[in-house]
Design a protein around this motif. Structure first.
Motif, mmCIF file in Angstrom:
data_model
loop_
_atom_site.group_PDB
_atom_site.id
_atom_site.type_symbol
_atom_site.label_atom_id
_atom_site.label_comp_id
_atom_site.label_asym_id
_atom_site.label_seq_id
_atom_site.Cartn_x
_atom_site.Cartn_y
_atom_site.Cartn_z
ATOM 1 N N SER A 27 -27.121 13.743 0.489
ATOM 2 C CA SER A 27 -27.164 13.495 -1.189
ATOM 3 C C SER A 27 -25.733 13.470 -2.218
ATOM 4 O O SER A 27 -25.980 13.293 -3.010
ATOM 5 C CB SER A 27 -27.741 14.346 -1.855
ATOM 6 O OG SER A 27 -27.851 15.942 -1.092
ATOM 7 N N LYS A 28 -24.427 13.734 -1.939
ATOM 8 C CA LYS A 28 -23.025 13.842 -2.141
ATOM 9 C C LYS A 28 -22.850 12.194 -1.871
ATOM 10 O O LYS A 28 -23.045 11.167 -1.278
ATOM 11 C CB LYS A 28 -22.624 14.387 -1.355
ATOM 12 C CG LYS A 28 -23.076 15.456 -1.824
ATOM 13 C CD LYS A 28 -21.540 16.400 -1.174
ATOM 14 C CE LYS A 28 -21.791 18.424 -1.600
ATOM 15 N NZ LYS A 28 -20.649 19.570 -0.361
ATOM 16 N N PRO A 29 -21.782 11.602 -2.525
ATOM 17 C CA PRO A 29 -21.088 10.349 -2.863
ATOM 18 C C PRO A 29 -20.110 9.813 -2.187
ATOM 19 O O PRO A 29 -19.689 10.960 -1.694
ATOM 20 C CB PRO A 29 -20.981 9.920 -4.683
ATOM 21 C CG PRO A 29 -20.430 11.681 -4.411
ATOM 22 C CD PRO A 29 -21.310 12.368 -3.694
ATOM 23 N N SER A 30 -20.059 9.228 -1.593
ATOM 24 C CA SER A 30 -18.875 8.784 -1.127
ATOM 25 C C SER A 30 -17.488 8.292 -2.164
ATOM 26 O O SER A 30 -18.136 8.207 -3.066
ATOM 27 C CB SER A 30 -19.059 7.306 0.339
ATOM 28 O OG SER A 30 -20.273 7.811 0.761
ATOM 29 N N ARG A 31 -15.835 8.980 -1.381
ATOM 30 C CA ARG A 31 -15.410 8.773 -2.272
ATOM 31 C C ARG A 31 -14.216 8.306 -1.501
ATOM 32 O O ARG A 31 -14.199 8.019 -0.749
ATOM 33 C CB ARG A 31 -14.879 9.925 -2.647
ATOM 34 C CG ARG A 31 -15.988 11.167 -3.718
ATOM 35 C CD ARG A 31 -15.170 12.571 -3.375
ATOM 36 N NE ARG A 31 -14.853 13.053 -2.004
ATOM 37 C CZ ARG A 31 -15.591 13.293 -1.197
ATOM 38 N NH1 ARG A 31 -17.320 13.379 -0.935
ATOM 39 N NH2 ARG A 31 -14.855 14.021 -0.122
ATOM 40 N N PHE A 32 -13.729 6.815 -2.592
ATOM 41 C CA PHE A 32 -12.036 6.181 -2.508
ATOM 42 C C PHE A 32 -10.918 6.231 -3.185
ATOM 43 O O PHE A 32 -11.271 6.215 -4.167
ATOM 44 C CB PHE A 32 -12.676 4.495 -1.786
ATOM 45 C CG PHE A 32 -14.152 4.800 -0.553
ATOM 46 C CD1 PHE A 32 -13.504 5.010 0.620
ATOM 47 C CD2 PHE A 32 -15.099 4.655 -0.846
ATOM 48 C CE1 PHE A 32 -14.592 4.636 1.305
ATOM 49 C CE2 PHE A 32 -15.840 5.043 0.149
ATOM 50 C CZ PHE A 32 -15.975 4.329 1.365
ATOM 51 N N SER A 33 -10.258 6.211 -2.911
ATOM 52 C CA SER A 33 -9.123 5.614 -3.916
ATOM 53 C C SER A 33 -7.841 5.123 -2.983
ATOM 54 O O SER A 33 -7.658 5.662 -2.040
ATOM 55 C CB SER A 33 -8.616 7.156 -4.393
ATOM 56 O OG SER A 33 -8.030 8.316 -3.583
ATOM 57 N N VAL A 34 -7.328 4.512 -3.432
ATOM 58 C CA VAL A 34 -6.100 3.594 -3.395
ATOM 59 C C VAL A 34 -5.185 3.694 -4.446
ATOM 60 O O VAL A 34 -5.413 2.962 -4.950
ATOM 61 C CB VAL A 34 -6.607 2.190 -2.906
ATOM 62 C CG1 VAL A 34 -7.155 1.271 -4.041
ATOM 63 C CG2 VAL A 34 -6.050 1.727 -2.464
ATOM 64 N N PHE A 35 -3.759 3.822 -4.145
ATOM 65 C CA PHE A 35 -2.426 3.232 -4.342
ATOM 66 C C PHE A 35 -1.925 2.297 -4.200
ATOM 67 O O PHE A 35 -1.787 2.517 -2.822
ATOM 68 C CB PHE A 35 -1.823 4.796 -4.360
ATOM 69 C CG PHE A 35 -0.983 4.825 -5.446
ATOM 70 C CD1 PHE A 35 -0.450 4.416 -6.774
ATOM 71 C CD2 PHE A 35 0.073 6.395 -5.610
ATOM 72 C CE1 PHE A 35 0.472 4.983 -7.660
ATOM 73 C CE2 PHE A 35 0.899 6.649 -5.832
ATOM 74 C CZ PHE A 35 1.167 5.679 -7.744
ATOM 75 N N PHE A 36 -1.369 1.846 -4.747
ATOM 76 C CA PHE A 36 -0.692 0.463 -3.984
ATOM 77 C C PHE A 36 0.201 -0.016 -5.463
ATOM 78 O O PHE A 36 0.486 0.135 -6.787
ATOM 79 C CB PHE A 36 -1.674 -0.661 -4.388
ATOM 80 C CG PHE A 36 -2.888 -1.161 -4.902
ATOM 81 C CD1 PHE A 36 -2.712 -2.035 -5.639
ATOM 82 C CD2 PHE A 36 -4.550 -0.613 -5.155
ATOM 83 C CE1 PHE A 36 -3.592 -2.151 -6.911
ATOM 84 C CE2 PHE A 36 -4.993 -0.612 -6.325
ATOM 85 C CZ PHE A 36 -4.602 -1.855 -7.014
ATOM 86 N N ILE A 37 0.995 -0.823 -4.678
ATOM 87 C CA ILE A 37 1.927 -2.159 -6.131
ATOM 88 C C ILE A 37 1.508 -3.473 -5.629
ATOM 89 O O ILE A 37 1.259 -3.921 -4.838
ATOM 90 C CB ILE A 37 3.045 -1.884 -5.627
ATOM 91 C CG1 ILE A 37 3.843 -0.555 -5.458
ATOM 92 C CG2 ILE A 37 3.886 -2.670 -6.469
ATOM 93 C CD1 ILE A 37 5.035 -0.477 -4.967
ATOM 94 N N LEU A 87 0.924 -1.629 0.443
ATOM 95 C CA LEU A 87 0.178 0.229 -0.347
ATOM 96 C C LEU A 87 0.436 1.139 -0.422
ATOM 97 O O LEU A 87 1.920 1.530 0.682
ATOM 98 C CB LEU A 87 -0.621 -0.126 0.824
ATOM 99 C CG LEU A 87 -1.745 1.261 1.371
ATOM 100 C CD1 LEU A 87 -3.082 1.508 0.014
ATOM 101 C CD2 LEU A 87 -2.825 1.022 2.964
ATOM 102 N N ILE A 88 0.452 2.423 -0.992
ATOM 103 C CA ILE A 88 1.261 3.453 -0.564
ATOM 104 C C ILE A 88 0.457 4.573 -0.216
ATOM 105 O O ILE A 88 0.797 5.297 0.513
ATOM 106 C CB ILE A 88 1.570 4.095 -2.229
ATOM 107 C CG1 ILE A 88 2.296 2.464 -2.977
ATOM 108 C CG2 ILE A 88 2.021 5.277 -2.090
ATOM 109 C CD1 ILE A 88 3.106 2.902 -4.744
ATOM 110 N N GLU A 89 -0.973 4.767 -0.585
ATOM 111 C CA GLU A 89 -2.104 6.029 -0.423
ATOM 112 C C GLU A 89 -3.354 5.224 -0.130
ATOM 113 O O GLU A 89 -3.248 4.706 -1.485
ATOM 114 C CB GLU A 89 -1.276 7.029 -1.139
ATOM 115 C CG GLU A 89 -2.099 8.247 -0.471
ATOM 116 C CD GLU A 89 -1.899 9.281 -1.490
ATOM 117 O OE1 GLU A 89 -0.787 10.000 -0.758
ATOM 118 O OE2 GLU A 89 -2.451 9.358 -2.350
ATOM 119 N N PHE A 90 -4.198 5.568 0.515
ATOM 120 C CA PHE A 90 -5.218 5.653 1.077
ATOM 121 C C PHE A 90 -5.937 7.159 1.202
ATOM 122 O O PHE A 90 -5.810 8.068 1.849
ATOM 123 C CB PHE A 90 -5.633 4.634 2.101
ATOM 124 C CG PHE A 90 -6.976 4.263 1.551
ATOM 125 C CD1 PHE A 90 -8.375 4.064 0.878
ATOM 126 C CD2 PHE A 90 -7.405 4.648 3.005
ATOM 127 C CE1 PHE A 90 -9.237 4.121 1.175
ATOM 128 C CE2 PHE A 90 -9.056 4.456 3.193
ATOM 129 C CZ PHE A 90 -9.706 4.047 2.645
#
Length: 420
Positions: A98-108, A2-5
């Motif tokens: 009424s807004k979306p949930s947001r997720f992002s992940v940077f990995f190897i 894992l690099i970043e979440f």
């Protein structure tokens, strides 16, 4: 690795938070860093991180955000048209509902970097994208906007066909991986094979995992017993007898009363008879093994350690990213420290496994165990009620400064405010 979440609009997390395992340029505790040959040139990643904060500050929600993303990736492909998504927005600000949930992940995965991001609400996936870096240069695998608008730069015909068969409440990542599209399959496998999240509510599942490891083969059992012995729990053996129950023809009223322990991946129910053995000496000094019932005669700490050790050893062996909520629960502080040190030790952590824990155990808050870039805090905004996540690095703490003392004096926040 894992690099970043990142996560936003999820439970107590209103504004986007960023959790990073990128290491600073400090030369302290370099044994806590991933081996350089596993990374691109000039990259530095830490092997572990710890998150501190007051009760109800949102520590567990950081881990739950990662678990929620993993669960969405693993299960959304099963959705039928009209099924709802696991949408848990920040509730204390009405417009967030009424807004979306947001997720992002940077990995190897397999020496290739991936960056995956998704946003969704209760009924549909809104935006989704996957980039990869095959030659250390960013390349788009797919981009999804407003649920149905897709963009592809590679394998356009194949990907267009898959996108047409992707429901609005199903992740394209999951659906394309299920159809063995190789450019998304490796990213999907990272969520399935390389990521494990252990929350307080999933302890029983992890205990079952250790039991499966115990019965897997002699080497696995020996590794578990060695770990239990090193923990000075007094155990010399442990045996789990697993009995499969054939329930296909049983009436529902009987089925509901069965002493179910866990359900295997094949869908069969099983009961477990788990026994431990301690040594005792008779009057002549001869040693005998004495049997104990694991669930009723062993201490809470022994059961907790046993629950953790299976996933712990598996993460170290396979180079997984392991998230653990409330590590100190029922464990002596020295046992908690021992478990953390296994991830920092090259002789145990040969495959660049990473550990992220939440804890209230301030004994771990010292510069002989963690670097400053491994220490994180959560604090809840007293007015808005949202969680803020930040690193000790933001405080530019001097190397001769006592981190524990500074934390307990309130220099870094993340402490409970107890009114008189």
């Amino acid at each position: 690795m894992l690099i970043e979440f990142k996560a936003g609009n999820f439970r107590s997390i209103k504004d986007e938070i960023t959790f990073s395992l990128l290491a600073s340029s400090d030369r302290e505790l370099e044994e806590n860093l991933i081996e350089p040959d596993a990374l691109k040139k000039n990259d530095r990643l830490v092997k572990s991180a710890v998150i501190y904060g007051a009760n109800a500050s949102g520590k567990s929600n950081v881990l739950l955000a990662m678990f929620n993303l993993q669960n969405l990736v693993m299960t959304s492909v099963k959705n039928q048209d009209g099924d709802l998504l696991p949408f848990e927005p920040f509730k204390l600000t009405p417009e967030c509902m009424s807004k979306p949930s947001r997720f992002s992940v940077f990995f190897i995965k397999n020496n290739i970097r991936y960056r995956y991001a998704v946003s969704y609400d209760r009924t549909k996936i809104i935006d989704e994208e996957l980039y990869y870096y095959p030659n250390n240069r960013e390349a788009l695998v797919f981009e999804r906007r407003n649920t149905t608008k897709f963009k592809f730069t590679i394998d356009k015909r194949v990907q267009n066909d898959i996108s047409k068969r992707t429901l609005s409440n199903v992740l394209y990542l999951s659906n394309s991986a299920q159809q063995n599209y190789d450019k998304t399959l490796e990213a999907f496998k990272w969520f399935r094979e390389d990521l494990r999240v252990i929350g307080v509510k999933t302890l029983s599942e992890q205990g079952e995992y250790t039991i499966n490891m115990l019965n897997q083969d002699d080497d696995s059992k020996k590794a578990i017993l060695r770990s239990l012995e090193r923990a000075d729990l007094g155990l010399v053996d442990i045996i789990a007898n697993v009995e499969t129950i054939n329930h296909d023809d049983l009436p529902a009223e009987i089925l509901n009363q069965l002493p179910r322990k866990f359900e295997t991946v094949t869908g069969k129910w099983q009961t477990i008879d788990l026994n431990t053995f301690h040594l005792a000496k008779d009057k002549t000094g001869k040693e005998h093994k004495i049997q104990f019932d694991f669930n009723t005669e062993e201490s809470d700490g022994t059961r907790r350690f046993f629950t953790l050790i299976g996933p712990w050893l598996n993460a170290l062996n396979k180079g997984q990213v392991l998230f653990v909520d409330e590590l100190e629960l029922k464990l002596h502080p020295m046992l908690s420290e021992h478990l953390v040190k296994l991830f920092h030790d090259k002789s145990y952590n040969k495959n660049n496994a990473q550990l992220i824990i939440t804890t209230h155990n301030t004994n771990l808050l010292n510069d002989e165990l963690f670097r400053r870039d491994q220490i994180w805090f959560t604090e809840k905004d007293t007015d808005a009620g949202n969680t803020d996540l930040y690193s000790l690095l933001e405080f530019q703490v001097r190397k001769d400064q006592n981190i524990l003392k500074g934390y307990l004096m309130g220099r870094y926040g993340a402490l409970p405010f107890i009114s008189s």
